[in-house]
Each structure stands twice: as C-alpha cells, then as structure tokens.
Design an enzyme around this catalytic site. Sequence first.
Site, short mmCIF file in Angstrom:
data_model
loop_
_atom_site.label_atom_id
_atom_site.label_comp_id
_atom_site.label_asym_id
_atom_site.label_seq_id
_atom_site.Cartn_x
_atom_site.Cartn_y
_atom_site.Cartn_z
N GLY A 10 0.84 -1.21 0.00
CA GLY A 10 0.00 0.00 0.00
C GLY A 10 0.87 1.24 0.00
O GLY A 10 1.51 1.57 1.00
N THR A 90 -8.93 0.97 3.98
CA THR A 90 -10.03 0.25 4.64
C THR A 90 -11.27 1.14 4.63
O THR A 90 -11.72 1.61 5.68
CB THR A 90 -9.63 -0.10 6.09
OG1 THR A 90 -9.12 1.10 6.72
CG2 THR A 90 -8.58 -1.18 6.16
N THR A 92 -15.19 2.71 4.12
CA THR A 92 -16.50 2.27 4.60
C THR A 92 -17.15 1.43 3.50
O THR A 92 -17.09 1.79 2.31
CB THR A 92 -17.37 3.51 4.90
OG1 THR A 92 -16.66 4.34 5.82
CG2 THR A 92 -18.71 3.12 5.51
N GLU A 160 -1.33 3.68 12.78
CA GLU A 160 -0.62 4.91 12.46
C GLU A 160 -1.44 6.11 12.93
O GLU A 160 -2.63 6.18 12.68
CB GLU A 160 -0.36 4.98 10.94
CG GLU A 160 0.43 6.18 10.51
CD GLU A 160 1.67 6.36 11.38
OE1 GLU A 160 2.54 5.48 11.39
OE2 GLU A 160 1.79 7.41 12.06
N ALA A 221 -10.46 4.66 19.03
CA ALA A 221 -10.79 5.53 20.16
C ALA A 221 -10.13 6.90 20.00
O ALA A 221 -10.75 7.94 20.23
CB ALA A 221 -10.35 4.88 21.46
N CYS A 275 -10.40 9.69 7.57
CA CYS A 275 -10.37 8.83 8.77
C CYS A 275 -11.53 9.02 9.75
O CYS A 275 -12.16 8.05 10.16
CB CYS A 275 -9.06 9.03 9.50
SG CYS A 275 -7.66 8.43 8.55
P1 NAD Z 1 -4.72 5.18 0.38
O1 NAD Z 1 -5.98 4.89 -0.32
O2 NAD Z 1 -4.04 6.48 0.18
O3 NAD Z 1 -3.64 4.04 0.01
C1 NAD Z 1 -3.90 2.68 0.03
C2 NAD Z 1 -3.12 2.02 -1.11
O4 NAD Z 1 -3.22 0.61 -0.99
C3 NAD Z 1 -3.66 2.36 -2.51
O5 NAD Z 1 -2.65 2.96 -3.28
C4 NAD Z 1 -4.12 1.01 -3.09
O6 NAD Z 1 -3.89 0.89 -4.47
C5 NAD Z 1 -3.24 0.05 -2.31
N1 NAD Z 1 -3.75 -1.32 -2.24
C6 NAD Z 1 -4.99 -1.76 -1.91
N2 NAD Z 1 -5.04 -3.10 -1.90
C7 NAD Z 1 -3.80 -3.54 -2.23
C8 NAD Z 1 -3.21 -4.83 -2.37
N3 NAD Z 1 -3.91 -5.94 -2.14
N4 NAD Z 1 -1.90 -4.91 -2.75
C9 NAD Z 1 -1.19 -3.78 -2.98
N5 NAD Z 1 -1.67 -2.53 -2.83
C10 NAD Z 1 -2.97 -2.42 -2.46
O7 NAD Z 1 -5.00 4.93 1.92
P2 NAD Z 1 -4.28 5.65 3.17
O8 NAD Z 1 -4.86 7.00 3.38
O9 NAD Z 1 -2.81 5.48 3.03
O10 NAD Z 1 -4.80 4.73 4.37
C11 NAD Z 1 -4.31 3.42 4.56
C12 NAD Z 1 -4.78 2.94 5.92
O11 NAD Z 1 -4.21 3.74 6.95
C13 NAD Z 1 -6.29 3.01 6.12
O12 NAD Z 1 -6.70 1.92 6.90
C14 NAD Z 1 -6.47 4.30 6.90
O13 NAD Z 1 -7.64 4.28 7.71
C15 NAD Z 1 -5.24 4.32 7.77
N6 NAD Z 1 -4.78 5.66 8.18
C16 NAD Z 1 -4.82 6.71 7.30
C17 NAD Z 1 -4.35 7.96 7.70
C18 NAD Z 1 -4.39 9.15 6.77
O14 NAD Z 1 -4.13 10.25 7.22
N7 NAD Z 1 -4.67 8.97 5.48
C19 NAD Z 1 -3.81 8.11 8.97
C20 NAD Z 1 -3.76 7.01 9.82
C21 NAD Z 1 -4.25 5.79 9.41
C1 UDX Z 2 -6.72 12.42 11.66
C2 UDX Z 2 -6.01 12.28 13.02
O1 UDX Z 2 -5.66 13.57 13.52
C3 UDX Z 2 -4.77 11.41 12.88
O2 UDX Z 2 -4.19 11.19 14.17
C4 UDX Z 2 -5.17 10.08 12.28
O3 UDX Z 2 -4.04 9.25 12.13
C5 UDX Z 2 -5.86 10.28 10.95
O4 UDX Z 2 -7.00 11.15 11.12
P1 UDX Z 2 -6.31 13.92 9.49
O5 UDX Z 2 -7.69 13.53 9.15
O6 UDX Z 2 -5.24 13.74 8.48
O7 UDX Z 2 -5.82 13.13 10.80
O8 UDX Z 2 -6.28 15.48 9.90
P2 UDX Z 2 -6.74 16.28 11.22
O9 UDX Z 2 -5.73 17.30 11.50
O10 UDX Z 2 -7.11 15.39 12.32
O11 UDX Z 2 -8.05 17.04 10.71
C6 UDX Z 2 -9.25 16.35 10.41
C7 UDX Z 2 -10.35 17.34 10.13
O12 UDX Z 2 -10.74 18.04 11.31
C8 UDX Z 2 -9.96 18.43 9.12
O13 UDX Z 2 -11.04 18.69 8.25
C9 UDX Z 2 -9.67 19.63 9.99
O14 UDX Z 2 -9.83 20.85 9.32
C10 UDX Z 2 -10.71 19.45 11.08
N1 UDX Z 2 -10.38 20.11 12.35
C11 UDX Z 2 -9.25 19.78 13.02
C12 UDX Z 2 -11.25 21.06 12.86
O15 UDX Z 2 -12.29 21.37 12.26
N2 UDX Z 2 -10.94 21.66 14.06
C13 UDX Z 2 -9.83 21.33 14.77
O16 UDX Z 2 -9.63 21.91 15.85
C14 UDX Z 2 -8.95 20.37 14.23
#
Ligand code: NAD
Ligand code: UDX
Length: 477
Positions: A10, A90, A92, A160, A221, A275
């Site tokens: 990923g 992952t 919805t 993460e 959480a 998220c």
């Molecule tokens: P994303 O959609 O940006 O990236 C996921 C990648 O996985 C895609 O490029 C997709 O092509 C690839 N993929 C899917 N199935 C695959 C497979 N079987 N083999 C190889 N590649 C595959 O997603 P993301 O934002 O990086 O989020 C990944 C996970 O981390 C999610 O569960 C998310 O909830 C969690 N997470 C995201 C954030 C964030 O800020 N985006 C922060 C913390 C946790």
């Molecule tokens: C969030 C969590 O912060 C991070 O720990 C987790 O790993 C992934 O989800 P992210 O969604 O990337 O991160 O950004 P974040 O800074 O949390 O902001 C989320 C949303 O809340 C944004 O739309 C932001 O503008 C909004 N926000 C944030 C508010 O409206 N008010 C605030 O005080 C803080």
Amino acid sequence: MVITKICCIGAGYVGGPTCSVIALKCPNIRVTVVDLSVERISQWNSDKLPIYEPGLDDVVKKCRNINLFFSNDIETAIDEAELIFISVNTPTKTFGNGRGRAADLKYVESAARMIAKVARSNKIVVEKSTVPVRAAESIMHILGANQKMDVKYEILSNPEFLAEGTAIDDLLNADRILIGGECTETGSNAIEELSWVYQHWIPKERILTTNTWSSELSKLAANAFLAQRISSINSLSAVCEATGADVTEVAKAVGLDSRIGSKFLQASIGFGGSCFQKDILNLVYICEGLNLPEVAAYWQQVIDMNEYQKMRFSQKIIECLFNTVSDKRITIFGFAFKKNTGDTRETPAITVCKTLLEEGAKLNIYDPKVDHQQILEDLTHPSVTDSPEYVRKAIDIFDNAYDAVKDTYAIVLCTEWDEFVELDYRAIYSKMMKPAYIFDGRKILKHKELQEIGFHVQTIGRKLNRTGLLRSWATQQ
Ligand code: NAD
Ligand code: UDX
C-alpha cells in the site's frame, strides 16, 4: 530474526510517508513500498509524488533507490522481507451487510492472501491499516489456513497516528508508537523486533506495547476522541451565533484548563478527511454488533453534529445572499479537507458546493494543491449529483485566487490555507459584484479589515447581523 528488509503493501498517504521516514532513519534496512496501482508507483518514482505533504519530497529524494524502493513487484518484495506492513485502504463498505458503516476489509484480506501465497520464510506481519477490533485474528486465520509447512507468522497491530499536512513531523516526532501483539514468547519477540526498528529515532519510553485488541481499539478511540472535540466546539458555535458569545473566546477559556488542553478546539465548517467519519462509523457498527446500542448512539452523535455543522454553514450562505443563489456566481476558496494537503476525501467543501449547486449557483473554485481533475471527479460523483453534465457547466476551476473572484457575489472560504489570509482583499473587492460577501468557514481572515474595505463578513461561532456587521466592539478582531 534481524530485520534487514521491510515490505509495505500500500503506497498511499500512510504507506508512502511512513516508509520514507523508516528508510531515512534506518539506513541499514532496505524498504520496498509496493502497490497494485502502476500509476501510483510510477508517480512515487517520478519528480511529482502522488501526494502533497510538506517535507516529503526531501525525504524521498534522500533515500529513493538507495534503501527506499517503490515497486509493483509485490511478490518479490513480500518474499524477501522479514517484516511486512499492511497499509492498504479500509474504506466504509458501500454495499451489503454493514453498508455505510462497517469497514471494508477486502483490501486487507487480499494483502493477507498474497502474503500466504508468496511467503517461503518466517514473517512478521504488521497491521498498519486502521481496522475493526479483532481484525488481526482474521489475518491470522487466512495465513494459518494457507500455511506452508515451515513458514511461521507473527501478527502485530501497529496503528498509524499521523495527520495529513503534518505527516513527516508526526512521524519524526511521534507522541507514541503503539504496538499490539500476542502475549506469547514468539509474540513478545516480534514486538521487540518492530520496536527495534522504531528505536532508531523514537525514545523507548514512547513505544507502548499492549495486547492486540487494545491496540486496534485504541486507534478507533483516538480518532473518535479527536472528532468528538471538534463536534463539541462546533455545537457550541451554534450557541455562540444565537447569543453573542464568541466561539474563539470560549475555546480559549475552555482550553486553558490543563485537564482539557487547547488542541482540536477550532470551530469550523465541519471535519473532513478519510479517517474520522469512517472510523467512528466503524466504531458505531462494532458497538451495535456487541449489543451496546447506547454506546453506538453516543458516538453516532459526533457524526450527526458534523453533518449539521456542514449544512448549517451552507444554509447560512444562501440565507445571507437574500435567500437565492440561483444563477449567482460564487467563489470557493479551498477544496482540500484541511490545509497543506491535496486530499479531498470527505472534504466539507463538497457539501458546501453540492448545496450551492442544487440551489442553482455557478461556482469558481480555487485550491492551491488540489488537481482540477480531482475537483471535477468529486463534484460529478453520483453521490453528489445525478446530472454531471449540469455540474461540469456550472463550475470553473482556477489556478489563482484573483482570477477566481472576478464578477462573483461572494467568497466562501472552505480550507484554511495560509495564503488566503494575506491576499490583497482591496483588489479582490474591486473585482467583485456588490454587495460583496465573505463567508469565512475557518475563522482565519481579518474580519474588521475586510469590513472596512466594504465586505459583508459572516463566519462561524460569532453573532453578526444579516449584512455581516459585527454587533459590538468586544467581538471584533
Ligand atoms: P490510500 O488509499 O491512500 O492508500 C492505500 C493504497 O493501498 C492504494 O494505493 C491502493 O492501491 C493500495 N492497495 C490496496 N489493496 C492492495 C493490495 N492488495 N496490494 C497492494 N496494494 C494495495 O490509503 P491511506 O490513506 O494510506 O490509508 C491506509 C490505511 O491507513 C487506512 O486503513 C487508513 O484508515 C489508515 N490511516 C490513514 C491515515 C491518513 O491520514 N490517510 C492516517 C492514519 C491511518
Ligand atoms: C486524523 C487524526 O488527527 C490522525 O491522528 C489520524 O491518524 C488520521 O485522522 P487527518 O484527518 O489527516 O488526521 O487530519 P486532522 O488534522 O485530524 O483534521 C481532520 C479534520 O478536522 C480536518 O477537516 C480539519 O480541518 C478538522 N479540524 C481539526 C477542525 O475542524 N478543528 C480542529 O480543531 C482540528
């Protein structure tokens, strides 16, 4: 086992930045990030990375093709690695049982099946994707059912916590690293191995180890708590607008209590991002499945309040523009869900644009980092319109703020990009239709100065009269 090769399945917002930082801090480990998408991998190998994240370009440039590799050869990377991160999306579920709430684990499952198919030596498999509680058990089940004679697996949960826009700093200076695993000898050894990787730059006392389920639940959480704070302050912003209290002052007074703290108390047009909504819906679904309806209803309210806030702001725009925006051209400043990212997943700007388009408005949209094509895709998506042709004609997308305001009736600020604060609003005012309105959905602009220029200003959590003039000196910035 000594970790010399890591594979990350990923190459998205989490896999890319996380592994870039691991490669930077662990020069003796070879890190390969793999993905099914050929386009994404070729972007990671190009000068224009697939995601915008401050500081990421520098880290990638330092390590790429030295000990950091991006590849579509998933099988080889799995085969060679001692430790494998699963960092796939992952989302919805959009169909079937749990539709609209449960997390869709099909990508996690396909990654696990790929590992089971390819692995010829022992592997530590690390669940980095955000998953429902007990997902590690499902991964173990898949790997166990397909186990080759002499291959052994240990499954760890290592959620993460990075936020987009600050990902590199969050990774370099993580508040904590959470590792969940089995309370067995081999489980403890695996936790030690992963912990050793992080200890290249994270102090040991910030590495927290728990059982697998606590780790999985802690991730849901943490996001639920953060989102709950935003919904709480947003709910009070409505009280402020109805009474004359100022939500900025309230947030400051409340946040100075050291038991509460000042972070995540910024009232806004609502939270977006990939998220918060997804993870809370998932938590609600889990609670319902556990026959805990009161707990489910409690967390559902965080989402409901967010929907209310997004709609409330959109309705306020229409109300202030004399209850009709039909055929009026309106400028949208910012489309990303927050500043310093080009990500538009669940951005509140979509709700605002959808509502205005449904009322017949024409939109000029400008965001410093979101691709034009992404905005078009978001606003013509079937969940937004059943008439994509109409939307295509009703929106224009611009490369700078000054062109985007020409002959428009109002500016609606959806994303808190720094550049919006310092624009020449006198020049902007002269280009707009009069009376000219500004709706500041992020409370970042200098409202008094804007009013002196002649703008009617509306914002979140502060009582203004219908034409957007401040009520008393005490509420002025
Ligand atoms: P994303 O959609 O940006 O990236 C996921 C990648 O996985 C895609 O490029 C997709 O092509 C690839 N993929 C899917 N199935 C695959 C497979 N079987 N083999 C190889 N590649 C595959 O997603 P993301 O934002 O990086 O989020 C990944 C996970 O981390 C999610 O569960 C998310 O909830 C969690 N997470 C995201 C954030 C964030 O800020 N985006 C922060 C913390 C946790
Ligand atoms: C969030 C969590 O912060 C991070 O720990 C987790 O790993 C992934 O989800 P992210 O969604 O990337 O991160 O950004 P974040 O800074 O949390 O902001 C989320 C949303 O809340 C944004 O739309 C932001 O503008 C909004 N926000 C944030 C508010 O409206 N008010 C605030 O005080 C803080």
